[in-house]
Design an enzyme around this catalytic site. Structure first.
Site, PDB file in Angstrom:
ATOM      1  CG  ASP A 123      66.700   5.337  27.338  1.00 48.58           C
ATOM      2  OD1 ASP A 123      66.729   6.569  27.201  1.00 48.58           O
ATOM      3  OD2 ASP A 123      67.484   4.593  26.744  1.00 48.58           O
ATOM      4  CD  GLU A 153      67.941   1.760  29.875  1.00 50.67           C
ATOM      5  OE1 GLU A 153      68.166   2.465  28.866  1.00 50.67           O
ATOM      6  OE2 GLU A 153      68.823   1.388  30.678  1.00 50.67           O
ATOM      7  CG  ASP A 210      68.112  -0.866  27.233  1.00 49.43           C
ATOM      8  OD1 ASP A 210      66.883  -0.711  27.070  1.00 49.43           O
ATOM      9  OD2 ASP A 210      68.959  -0.095  26.752  1.00 49.43           O
ATOM     10  CE  LYS A 253      71.277  -1.558  24.546  1.00 55.27           C
ATOM     11  NZ  LYS A 253      70.183  -0.571  24.620  1.00 55.27           N
ATOM     12  CE  LYS A 257      70.343   6.759  26.751  1.00 57.44           C
ATOM     13  NZ  LYS A 257      70.118   5.808  25.657  1.00 57.44           N
TER      14      LYS A 257
END
Length: 327
Positions: free
Chosen positions: A189, A163, A137, A106, A213
């Site tokens: 995403d 991401e 991300d 992250k 997802k």
């Protein structure tokens, strides 16, 4: 098929799982696990999402609980997930992901700097070695200018992809063109799971990889359709699910994920507890593709407080009514 609300609520349990570290700004993950004819399933849209967005998550829960899905493999590879922690805590955290050779780190956490991100990624690379796949991300929190500056500093760590570095599809397209010489692929995403048209990012040439997802896209069946139509490599990831929801993601990953990528489904490590005595934790860098049975004892131990239980049941009823009206 849309089951009646009474059928959904007949064996529904609201849980609040404490997390080991703060992630996405939360320290407790709330979810509803419920049982359908095919087994346990999960409804867990984040609390800030409105009912319209939560409707896809309920479709996903129903798809998994009321539809038979055959496992396409016994297990799938998963990545380690590194929150916005100090570099000194990275090695201990990665030890909780035995056998994982991919890490998602992250970055762009509010209150941190690019220098913090560089130090964290550098430590992940040091601990995992030169052959590991390292992703970052940003959850769409950078502007194009910020993302360009950050990725110029992060590119030397040989990133598998970045991401959602920016929020919108046009920004992703602009960034992708701007950093073409860096060798950092762009993955989308939020531009997939939160979009009214999840294929818009692929048509715009704004990403090299799609992160999908199961719950937010309406379940395994709907997500497989998106993956088939996208024409891009796809990585299946979790939305901080319990092991029940991770099972849903594992079925999707086994059936439709692109070879050469690890799924973001090792996140049960991030919780202090789970709804099952046999959680989907990484072993040798993989998790099993199976439906999870819940533990009555753990449902009671991690049951949400009465006011939160009532909140989730009311939310489930509203979203079900919206689906009923749309049908």
């Amino acid at each position: 098929m849309l089951p009646d609300l009474a059928e959904l609520l007949a064996d529904a349990h609201v849980v609040a799982l404490p997390m080991r570290v703060r992630f996405r700004g939360i320290t407790t993950r709330e979810a509803v696990v419920l049982r359908g004819p095919e087994g346990w399933t999960e409804f867990s849209p984040f609390v800030e999402y409105d009912d319209a967005e939560a409707a896809a998550w309920l479709r996903g829960a129903i798809d998994f609980g009321w539809t038979a899905h055959a496992p396409a493999a016994a297990s799938v590879p998963v990545n380690a997930t590194v929150p916005a922690i100090d570099p000194g805590a990275v090695e201990d955290l990665l030890a909780r992901y035995p056998g994982c050779t991919t890490a998602k780190v992250k970055v762009a956490e509010p209150g941190t700097t690019i220098a913090d991100d560089v130090a964290r990624v550098a430590e992940v690379r040091r601990v995992m070695g030169p052959t590991a796949a390292v992703r970052v991300d940003a959850n769409g929190l950078w502007s194009v200018e910020q993302a360009t500056a950050a990725l110029e500093q992060l590119a030397p760590f040989d990133l598998q992809y970045a991401e959602q570095p920016c929020r919108t599809v046009p920004e992703l397209a602009q960034l992708r063109a701007r950093i073409a010489g860096l060798g950092v692929p762009i993955a989308a995403d939020e531009s997939v799971r939160k979009a009214s048209d999840p294929l818009a990012v692929a048509r715009a040439g704004a990403a090299d990889v799609l992160v999908v997802k199961a719950q937010p896209l309406g379940g395994i069946t709907a997500a497989r359709s998106v993956i088939a139509a996208a024409g891009l490599p796809c990585v299946v990831s979790s939305a901080l699910d319990t092991s029940v929801g991770l099972g849903m993601g594992a079925f999707l990953a086994a059936a439709a994920m692109s070879p050469g990528y690890a799924a973001g489904l090792g996140t049960a490590v991030m919780f202090e507890g789970d709804v099952t005595a046999d959680p989907l934790l990484p072993t040798d860098g993989r998790i099993g593709v199976r439906r999870v049975d819940v533990s009555p004892e753990l449902l009671a131990r991690f049951g949400a407080p009465p006011e939160r239980d009532a909140w989730w049941r009311a939310r489930l009823a509203r979203v079900h009514a919206a689906l009923r009206a749309a049908a």
